[in-house]
Design a protein around this motif. Structure first.
Motif, mmCIF file in Angstrom:
data_model
loop_
_atom_site.group_PDB
_atom_site.id
_atom_site.type_symbol
_atom_site.label_atom_id
_atom_site.label_comp_id
_atom_site.label_asym_id
_atom_site.label_seq_id
_atom_site.Cartn_x
_atom_site.Cartn_y
_atom_site.Cartn_z
ATOM 1 N N LEU A 1 -3.158 6.813 -5.169
ATOM 2 C CA LEU A 1 -3.738 6.344 -3.909
ATOM 3 C C LEU A 1 -2.866 5.193 -3.429
ATOM 4 C CD1 LEU A 1 -7.456 6.264 -5.102
ATOM 5 C CD2 LEU A 1 -6.312 8.085 -3.824
ATOM 6 N N PRO A 2 -1.865 5.490 -2.583
ATOM 7 C CA PRO A 2 -0.887 4.463 -2.218
ATOM 8 C C PRO A 2 -1.488 3.312 -1.411
ATOM 9 C CG PRO A 2 -0.201 6.649 -1.449
ATOM 10 C CD PRO A 2 -1.598 6.772 -1.977
ATOM 11 N N ALA A 3 -0.947 2.150 -1.647
ATOM 12 C CA ALA A 3 -1.311 0.968 -0.866
ATOM 13 C C ALA A 3 -0.512 0.971 0.430
ATOM 14 C CB ALA A 3 -0.986 -0.299 -1.655
ATOM 15 N N VAL A 4 -1.011 0.251 1.383
ATOM 16 C CA VAL A 4 -0.303 0.064 2.645
ATOM 17 C C VAL A 4 0.860 -0.898 2.392
ATOM 18 C CG1 VAL A 4 -0.541 -0.840 4.994
ATOM 19 C CG2 VAL A 4 -2.411 0.462 3.962
ATOM 20 N N ALA A 5 1.984 -0.603 3.002
ATOM 21 C CA ALA A 5 3.146 -1.491 2.860
ATOM 22 C C ALA A 5 2.836 -2.845 3.498
ATOM 23 C CB ALA A 5 4.372 -0.863 3.515
ATOM 24 N N PRO A 6 3.290 -3.928 2.874
ATOM 25 C CA PRO A 6 3.042 -5.250 3.451
ATOM 26 C C PRO A 6 3.883 -5.468 4.703
ATOM 27 C CG PRO A 6 4.476 -5.432 1.548
ATOM 28 C CD PRO A 6 4.061 -3.986 1.647
ATOM 29 N N ASP A 7 3.460 -6.418 5.510
ATOM 30 C CA ASP A 7 4.242 -6.796 6.682
ATOM 31 C C ASP A 7 5.504 -7.518 6.231
ATOM 32 O OD1 ASP A 7 2.314 -5.799 8.439
ATOM 33 O OD2 ASP A 7 1.224 -7.703 8.470
ATOM 34 N N GLY A 8 6.489 -7.516 7.094
ATOM 35 C CA GLY A 8 7.704 -8.273 6.820
ATOM 36 C C GLY A 8 8.802 -7.424 6.219
ATOM 37 N N ASP A 9 9.829 -8.088 5.779
ATOM 38 C CA ASP A 9 11.022 -7.440 5.248
ATOM 39 C C ASP A 9 10.916 -7.311 3.727
ATOM 40 O OD1 ASP A 9 13.558 -6.422 4.789
ATOM 41 O OD2 ASP A 9 14.584 -8.323 5.143
ATOM 42 N N VAL A 10 10.082 -6.355 3.278
ATOM 43 C CA VAL A 10 9.926 -6.078 1.857
ATOM 44 C C VAL A 10 10.555 -4.728 1.585
ATOM 45 C CG1 VAL A 10 8.284 -5.651 -0.023
ATOM 46 C CG2 VAL A 10 7.829 -7.458 1.665
ATOM 47 N N ARG A 11 11.498 -4.708 0.647
ATOM 48 C CA ARG A 11 12.195 -3.476 0.285
ATOM 49 C C ARG A 11 12.108 -3.274 -1.213
ATOM 50 N NH1 ARG A 11 17.537 -4.506 4.022
ATOM 51 N NH2 ARG A 11 16.341 -4.860 5.917
ATOM 52 N N ILE A 12 12.119 -2.020 -1.618
ATOM 53 C CA ILE A 12 12.112 -1.692 -3.045
ATOM 54 C C ILE A 12 13.365 -0.888 -3.331
ATOM 55 C CG2 ILE A 12 10.891 -0.558 -4.926
ATOM 56 C CD1 ILE A 12 8.292 -1.058 -3.263
ATOM 57 N N VAL A 13 14.148 -1.360 -4.300
ATOM 58 C CA VAL A 13 15.452 -0.788 -4.600
ATOM 59 C C VAL A 13 15.555 -0.565 -6.108
ATOM 60 C CG1 VAL A 13 17.951 -1.180 -4.487
ATOM 61 C CG2 VAL A 13 16.476 -2.013 -2.643
ATOM 62 N N ARG A 14 16.122 0.542 -6.496
ATOM 63 C CA ARG A 14 16.361 0.799 -7.917
ATOM 64 C C ARG A 14 17.570 -0.023 -8.376
ATOM 65 N NH1 ARG A 14 18.673 6.164 -10.724
ATOM 66 N NH2 ARG A 14 18.712 5.331 -12.831
ATOM 67 N N ALA A 15 17.433 -0.677 -9.505
ATOM 68 C CA ALA A 15 18.559 -1.353 -10.133
ATOM 69 C C ALA A 15 19.372 -0.259 -10.823
ATOM 70 C CB ALA A 15 18.076 -2.407 -11.132
ATOM 71 N N GLY A 16 20.382 0.244 -10.135
ATOM 72 C CA GLY A 16 21.124 1.416 -10.590
ATOM 73 C C GLY A 16 22.087 1.173 -11.726
#
Length: 190
Positions: free
Chosen positions: A20-35
Motif C-alpha cells: 500500500l504505497p505512501a504518497v510521495a512527499p512534497d519537494g525535491d525528494v529522490r530515491i536512487v540506488r547506490a550502484g
C-alpha cells in the motif's frame, strides 16, 4: 551491564498487491540506488540512521566485512535524497526461495517527520518485489519480510502496517542495555 527487555516483531508481505504505497512527499525528494558497493557510504548510512535507536551490531565490522556483505548479487541499497542530501536508506538482501529481507530501513533523525519514510519504504518494498528483474538467474520474489523492535523509532511499526505488512512473529528477549552511539550533542533537525 544491565539488561533491557526488547520486543521484536517480524512482518511480511506475500504478494506484490499487498504493498500500500505512501504518497510521495512534497519537494525535491529522490530515491536512487547506490550502484557501486561502498563500505564507507553504507557505514555512514547505517551509523547516521541508527545512531539514536541503538543500531550497534555492524559498528564493529571491518572494511572487508562490509565489502563481503555489499558485494553479493541482489544486495541493494536505495538512498533517499532531500535536495541532494542523503536522508535515509533501505537495504535489501535476497534469501533462498524467492524471499527478500529488508535488512535495514530508516531516516537520519533530521529528516524524520516529513513524510519521506513512508515514500522510501514504499519504494524499497517495490524494489524487493521486482528484484529478479535486476539480478540474472534470480527467482521471482514470493515474499518480502522485515523485523522491527521496541527500540526502533516510535513510528516504525505504524509505517510498516500502513504499507501493507502483516505481523507473523513476536519475540521478547532480554538484551544488554547498550548506550546509543549518537547523535552527537547539538545535532539539530531540519
Amino acid at each position: 551491564m544491565s539488561n533491557v527487555t526488547v520486543t521484536t516483531w517480524s512482518l511480511e508481505q506475500t504478494a506484490p498487491a499487498d504493498l500500500l504505497p505512501a504518497v510521495a512527499p512534497d519537494g525535491d525528494v529522490r530515491i536512487v540506488r547506490a550502484g557501486v558497493p561502498s563500505p564507507e557510504f553504507s557505514r555512514f548510512l547505517y551509523a547516521s540512521v541508527g545512531a539514536d535507536v541503538r543500531w550497534t551490531d555492524r559498528l564493529g565490522w571491518t572494511y572487508a566485512q562490509w565489502e563481503r556483505f555489499l558485494d553479493r548479487p541482489g544486495v541493494e541499497t536505495w538512498v533517499a535524497y532531500d535536495r541532494g542530501t542523503p536522508a535515509g536508506y533501505v537495504e535489501l538482501e535476497p534469501q533462498d526461495d524467492g524471499v527478500v529481507e529488508i535488512v535495514y530501513f530508516g531516516l537520519i533523525p533530521a529528516f524524520r517527520g516529513r513524510r519521506i519514510g513512508g515514500h522510501l519504504l514504499s519504494y524499497g518494498v517495490a524494489r524487493a518485489w521486482d528484484l529478479a528483474e535486476r539480478v540474472p538467474g534470480r527467482a521471482e520474489t514470493k515474499r518480502v519480510w522485515l523485523h522491527t523492535c521496541s527500540q526502533d523509532g516510535e513510528h516504525a511499526m505504524d509505517n510498516y502496517l500502513r504499507r501493507g505488512f502483516r505481523l507473523f512473529d513476536t519475540k521478547v528477549e532480554e538484551e544488554p542495555d547498550v548506550t546509543a552511539p549518537g547523535p552527537w550533542p547539538g545535532a539539530r533537525t531540519l
